[in-house]
Design an enzyme around this catalytic site. Sequence first.
Site, PDB file in Angstrom:
ATOM      1  N   TYR A 296      45.970 -75.173 -35.365  1.00 23.08           N
ATOM      2  CA  TYR A 296      45.075 -74.133 -35.863  1.00 23.08           C
ATOM      3  C   TYR A 296      43.758 -74.799 -36.227  1.00 23.08           C
ATOM      4  CZ  TYR A 296      43.189 -70.486 -38.980  1.00 23.08           C
ATOM      5  OH  TYR A 296      42.389 -69.531 -39.577  1.00 23.08           O
TER       6      TYR A 296
ATOM      7  N   ASP B  78      40.245 -82.709 -35.354  1.00 25.46           N
ATOM      8  CA  ASP B  78      40.077 -81.722 -36.428  1.00 25.46           C
ATOM      9  C   ASP B  78      40.864 -82.247 -37.639  1.00 25.46           C
ATOM     10  OD1 ASP B  78      40.800 -78.156 -36.881  1.00 25.46           O
ATOM     11  OD2 ASP B  78      40.086 -79.726 -38.230  1.00 25.46           O
TER      12      ASP B  78
ATOM     13  N   LYS C  37      38.407 -78.735 -46.842  1.00 29.29           N
ATOM     14  CA  LYS C  37      39.412 -78.849 -47.887  1.00 29.29           C
ATOM     15  C   LYS C  37      39.088 -79.929 -48.923  1.00 29.29           C
ATOM     16  CE  LYS C  37      42.910 -77.021 -44.709  1.00 29.29           C
ATOM     17  NZ  LYS C  37      43.437 -75.780 -45.274  1.00 29.29           N
TER      18      LYS C  37
HETATM   19  P1  KE4 Z   1      39.101 -72.828 -43.169  1.00 32.50           P
HETATM   20  O1  KE4 Z   1      38.127 -71.993 -42.368  1.00 32.50           O
HETATM   21  O2  KE4 Z   1      40.330 -72.029 -43.579  1.00 32.50           O
HETATM   22  O3  KE4 Z   1      38.417 -73.556 -44.335  1.00 32.50           O
HETATM   23  O4  KE4 Z   1      39.602 -74.039 -42.250  1.00 32.50           O
HETATM   24  C1  KE4 Z   1      40.196 -73.722 -41.014  1.00 32.50           C
HETATM   25  C2  KE4 Z   1      41.078 -74.878 -40.572  1.00 32.50           C
HETATM   26  C3  KE4 Z   1      40.609 -75.718 -39.576  1.00 32.50           C
HETATM   27  N1  KE4 Z   1      41.335 -76.775 -39.147  1.00 32.50           N
HETATM   28  C4  KE4 Z   1      42.543 -77.058 -39.704  1.00 32.50           C
HETATM   29  C5  KE4 Z   1      43.313 -78.237 -39.209  1.00 32.50           C
HETATM   30  C6  KE4 Z   1      43.063 -76.242 -40.741  1.00 32.50           C
HETATM   31  O5  KE4 Z   1      44.271 -76.532 -41.289  1.00 32.50           O
HETATM   32  C7  KE4 Z   1      42.316 -75.127 -41.181  1.00 32.50           C
HETATM   33  C8  KE4 Z   1      42.827 -74.179 -42.253  1.00 32.50           C
HETATM   34  N2  KE4 Z   1      44.158 -74.401 -42.707  1.00 32.50           N
HETATM   35  C9  KE4 Z   1      44.870 -73.228 -43.159  1.00 32.50           C
HETATM   36  C10 KE4 Z   1      46.228 -73.680 -43.711  1.00 32.50           C
HETATM   37  N3  KE4 Z   1      47.060 -74.226 -42.735  1.00 32.50           N
HETATM   38  C11 KE4 Z   1      44.113 -72.439 -44.164  1.00 32.50           C
HETATM   39  C12 KE4 Z   1      44.933 -71.491 -45.003  1.00 32.50           C
HETATM   40  C13 KE4 Z   1      44.565 -70.065 -44.754  1.00 32.50           C
HETATM   41  O6  KE4 Z   1      44.241 -69.731 -43.585  1.00 32.50           O
HETATM   42  O7  KE4 Z   1      44.609 -69.291 -45.720  1.00 32.50           O
END
Ligand code: KE4
Length: 431
Positions: free
Chosen positions: A146, A241, A269
């Site tokens: 993701y 990523d 994060k």
């Molecule tokens: P955000 O846009 O949610 O800050 O980041 C996206 C993203 C990009 N790349 C990786 C590897 C990520 O894990 C994420 C976001 N992680 C999820 C949890 N697995 C966010 C939690 C959520 O969507 O509420």
Amino acid sequence: MSLVLERSRALQRRAEQLIPGGVDSPVRAFRSVGGDPPFVERAEGAYLFDADGNKYIDYFGSWGPMILGHAAAAVVEVVREAAGRSTSFGASTAAEAELAALIMQAVPSMQKLRFVSSGTEAVMSAIRVARAFTGRNRIIKFEGCYHGHSDALLVKAGSGVATLGIPGSAGIPLETTQFTTAIRYNDLEEVEQVFARHPGEVACIILEAVVGNAGTILPEPGYLQGLRDICTREGALLIFDEVMTGFRVALGGAQGLYGIVPDMTTLGKIIGGGLPVGAFGGRAEIMNMLAPLGPVYQAGTLSGNPLAMAAGIAVVSRLLAGGSDFYERLGDVTRRIAEGVATAAAQVGLPVYTAREGSMVTWFFQPGPVRDFEDAERSDTARFAAFHRGMLERGVWLPPSQYEAAFVSAAHGEVEIAATITAAEAVFAGL
Ligand code: KE4
């Protein structure tokens, strides 16, 4: 056992009147584990406290950022102080370069970087730069990974997309994803086949070098080096990523741990300490494609926000100061928790496959091994849901999905290790 969640339920009902599903991010809705999500009122160290006064050991840590534990004094203090100087300027500040320099100490492959306000923005922007730099359109991603919710990346994605069991998302024109190829993780042959089918067309490979969004899946020996070699040979960019793994699996992230130098990296994060921060960066010649220097446009009202920069500086400085000792202790606490829960499952003959990298861990409810998303999908998600509910009722809040990683913070110690294992033993006895 049952949890008193009256106030949370009332808050959920009110939220659902105003916000779709009552949540600002789908995975928080507990859809795949059932039951009503507790509403958090405050958090401290390793603990969350909900609207009904229940206390939980936190194992999702805001989905990664809270590596120091909640309300770390150093972070709270600098954010309070920064707020007193106004919450945003929309003009350059010294803090942006200060945080960039700190990040580059740990991630030297990022010769230049730019801050944004989320991981999604970081990845979306990195892809745009990679396409402009190579003059190519195709991107290769991996099933179960993701990379945020930008259109081109929501193809066979992990995290909430996998949790909800939806193929991708409605509202994305096929034209937008026609250049996205999603293939199996841990399979170099499949990567070679894509390049053979699309010679000279692939702009980049983007991956979670250690996957967290399918649950935790580790790269097999030689896999990351194989991707590095293919990208070098084909003139495509290798993008790690590390929104989740950056400053999580090691001080230098997955690239530091595995000794691979990607062409670009995305972060998020932890580098914001819980405030909205993402970053993308890489070789200077690539990043200099960005406006105002070059032809790639990317922008953001709150990019480099002073409060977020202050929080990020506090956290990254602490991690740099802690160095390998910090990560060694964190990994050891995580190992003991991971093994304790796995032993509790084995004692009652439950097939649980544990995958861990540093302080991110997943207990897959299946015999394993889990080498890719197809393997992960063989997990008994109903049994995971029962495990999650049972642990929640015993004051242990795990990420509410089989396809997520659990995170341990520096605030987790002997008491939390023992309490978590005791809770798992009680839950497994009843499963
Ligand atoms: P955000 O846009 O949610 O800050 O980041 C996206 C993203 C990009 N790349 C990786 C590897 C990520 O894990 C994420 C976001 N992680 C999820 C949890 N697995 C966010 C939690 C959520 O969507 O509420």
